[in-house]
Enzyme design. Structure first.
Site, short mmCIF file in Angstrom:
data_model
loop_
_atom_site.label_atom_id
_atom_site.label_comp_id
_atom_site.label_asym_id
_atom_site.label_seq_id
_atom_site.Cartn_x
_atom_site.Cartn_y
_atom_site.Cartn_z
N ASP A 231 0.86 -1.20 0.00
CA ASP A 231 0.00 0.00 0.00
C ASP A 231 0.89 1.24 0.00
O ASP A 231 2.07 1.16 0.36
CB ASP A 231 -0.91 0.02 1.24
CG ASP A 231 -1.84 1.24 1.22
OD1 ASP A 231 -2.53 1.45 0.22
OD2 ASP A 231 -1.85 2.00 2.20
N SER A 232 0.30 2.37 -0.37
CA SER A 232 1.05 3.62 -0.34
C SER A 232 1.45 3.98 1.09
O SER A 232 2.36 4.77 1.29
CB SER A 232 0.19 4.74 -0.91
OG SER A 232 -0.96 4.91 -0.10
N TYR B 252 -0.71 8.76 -2.40
CA TYR B 252 -0.70 8.60 -3.84
C TYR B 252 -1.95 9.24 -4.47
O TYR B 252 -1.99 9.48 -5.67
CB TYR B 252 -0.73 7.11 -4.23
CG TYR B 252 0.57 6.34 -4.08
CD1 TYR B 252 1.67 6.84 -3.41
CD2 TYR B 252 0.67 5.07 -4.65
CE1 TYR B 252 2.83 6.09 -3.28
CE2 TYR B 252 1.83 4.32 -4.54
CZ TYR B 252 2.91 4.83 -3.85
OH TYR B 252 4.06 4.09 -3.74
N GLY B 253 -2.97 9.45 -3.63
CA GLY B 253 -4.32 9.76 -4.11
C GLY B 253 -4.45 10.94 -5.05
O GLY B 253 -5.36 10.96 -5.87
N CYS C 184 -4.25 -1.27 -2.27
CA CYS C 184 -4.45 0.18 -2.35
C CYS C 184 -5.36 0.41 -3.56
O CYS C 184 -5.04 -0.05 -4.67
CB CYS C 184 -3.09 0.85 -2.56
SG CYS C 184 -3.18 2.62 -2.90
N ASN C 185 -6.47 1.08 -3.33
CA ASN C 185 -7.41 1.31 -4.44
C ASN C 185 -6.82 2.21 -5.50
O ASN C 185 -6.97 1.98 -6.70
CB ASN C 185 -8.71 1.93 -3.90
CG ASN C 185 -9.49 0.95 -3.06
OD1 ASN C 185 -10.28 0.18 -3.57
ND2 ASN C 185 -9.25 0.94 -1.76
N THR C 186 -6.12 3.25 -5.05
CA THR C 186 -5.56 4.22 -5.99
C THR C 186 -4.55 3.52 -6.92
O THR C 186 -4.59 3.70 -8.14
CB THR C 186 -4.86 5.35 -5.21
OG1 THR C 186 -5.74 5.81 -4.21
CG2 THR C 186 -4.45 6.48 -6.12
N GLU D 132 -2.59 9.24 7.81
CA GLU D 132 -1.13 9.07 7.81
C GLU D 132 -0.48 9.90 8.92
O GLU D 132 0.58 9.56 9.41
CB GLU D 132 -0.53 9.44 6.44
CG GLU D 132 -0.85 8.44 5.34
CD GLU D 132 -0.07 7.12 5.41
OE1 GLU D 132 1.11 7.14 5.79
OE2 GLU D 132 -0.66 6.06 5.10
N CYS E 191 -11.24 3.08 -0.14
CA CYS E 191 -9.84 3.43 0.14
C CYS E 191 -9.47 2.65 1.39
O CYS E 191 -10.22 2.66 2.37
CB CYS E 191 -9.69 4.93 0.38
SG CYS E 191 -8.05 5.37 1.01
N THR E 192 -8.33 1.98 1.34
CA THR E 192 -8.00 1.07 2.44
C THR E 192 -7.65 1.80 3.73
O THR E 192 -7.57 1.18 4.79
CB THR E 192 -6.84 0.14 2.02
OG1 THR E 192 -5.73 0.93 1.59
CG2 THR E 192 -7.27 -0.79 0.90
N HIS E 193 -7.44 3.11 3.64
CA HIS E 193 -7.20 3.88 4.86
C HIS E 193 -8.49 4.13 5.65
O HIS E 193 -8.44 4.40 6.85
CB HIS E 193 -6.60 5.25 4.54
CG HIS E 193 -5.13 5.23 4.21
ND1 HIS E 193 -4.64 4.64 3.07
CD2 HIS E 193 -4.07 5.75 4.87
CE1 HIS E 193 -3.32 4.81 3.04
NE2 HIS E 193 -2.95 5.48 4.12
N1 DGL Z 1 -4.92 3.27 0.72
C1 DGL Z 1 -4.94 3.96 -0.53
C2 DGL Z 1 -6.22 3.61 -1.28
O1 DGL Z 1 -6.83 2.58 -0.98
C3 DGL Z 1 -4.67 5.42 -0.31
C4 DGL Z 1 -4.00 6.02 -1.43
C5 DGL Z 1 -3.21 7.27 -1.12
O2 DGL Z 1 -2.04 7.13 -0.81
O3 DGL Z 1 -3.76 8.36 -1.28
O4 DGL Z 1 -6.62 4.30 -2.19
#
Ligand code: DGL
Length: 277
Positions: A15-16, A47-48, A78-80, A162, A196-198
């Site tokens: 993940d990011s 990364y978003g 990570c979805n992004t 974060e 989003c996994t966050h």
């Molecule tokens: N956990 C990432 C997701 O699922 C976050 C991406 C990010 O870094 O913005 O999209």
């Protein structure tokens, strides 16, 4: 049975930053027998809001690192990155004949949607990158063409998580704002997917601002179930995963920064190492 010429190794989860920990947790609950490597690119998160090219380059580096570290199967948790980089990596960078595989998390989440919404109105909360890619709308549209999908980008939520701002008035402000905007787009929504996994770490706050009759869905369980099914269908690759029940954590940031927030996600202390890509 087909045999792959690979040295067995752990499953790589990328993940990011911290978000993939919410996926890792559910995968380990369902499949505790395997070994895992977790890599969070915390130094370059989020990364978003980054371009396709940059997300692709960063994600590719991390996937290659996990391969170098011995993984034969990498999950982009990570979805992004799944939205912006997975397909290109699968088509351009992965030598399919090697037997190694890279999987994402949007398709398995989209697959569960049909069983979750009763009135066929779904809302997605996600990063700007995931929303712009339209990946959820496209994937859900292929599987459930009669489902209406509305999306809301939430640019502030990943930076807040974060930074460890899990419950603060600032986080409340943005969660309320994003939920309201989503429901203004479609007031029939009966199911909201945290795309989003966050976001699962903000579940309690999100729940407070979402009307009780609307279901909130986190992805982890669906991704874990989908991976389990995948491994049952791909037994040659499954044989190339080591089974020691361990998990090693790597971050591109400092260990101290990683552990501060990782313990909130994992609800326990973990050991981590800094890694350079
Ligand atoms: N956990 C990432 C997701 O699922 C976050 C991406 C990010 O870094 O913005 O999209």
């Amino acid at each position: 049975m087909e045999q792959l010429n690979l040295s067995p190794g752990p499953i790589g989860i990328f993940d990011s930053g911290f978000g993939g920990l919410s996926i890792l947790k559910q995968i380990r609950l369902l499949m505790p027998e395997y070994d895992y490597l977790y890599l969070g690119d915390n130094a370059r998160t989020p990364y978003g809001s980054r371009s396709f090219q940059v997300v692709y380059e960063y994600t590719l580096q991390c996937v290659q690192k996990l391969f170098q570290m011995g993984s034969n199967l990498v999950i982009i948790a990570c979805n992004t990155a799944s939205a912006k980089a997975l397909r290109t990596i699968q088509q351009k960078n992965l030598d399919v004949s090697s037997g190694r595989r890279v999987l994402g998390i949007i398709r398995p989440t989209a697959e569960c949607v049909g069983t979750l919404t009763k009135n066929k109105h779904i809302g997605i909360l996600a990063t700007p990158g995931t929303v712009i890619s339209d990946s959820y709308t496209i994937e859900i549209g292929k599987l459930f063409p009669d489902v209406v999908v509305s999306q809301q980008e939430c640019p502030m939520l990943v930076p807040l998580v974060e930074s460890g701002e899990i419950s603060s008035s600032g986080t409340d402000f943005f969660v309320r704002k994003y939920v309201q905007s989503l429901l203004e787009k479609d007031n029939l929504i009966d199911t909201i997917i945290l795309g989003c996994t966050h976001y699962p770490i903000l579940y309690d706050t999100i729940r407070r601002y979402v009307p009780q009759n609307i279901r909130i869905v986190t992805q982890g369980e669906y991704v874990a179930q989908s991976l389990n099914n995948y491994l049952l269908r791909h037994s040659a690759l499954e044989k190339c995963i080591t089974r020691g029940g361990s998990c090693s954590y790597y971050t591109t940031e400092s260990v101290e920064n990683f552990l501060r927030v990782a313990r909130i996600f994992m609800e326990q202390d973990v050991k981590a190492q800094t890694i350079s890509l």
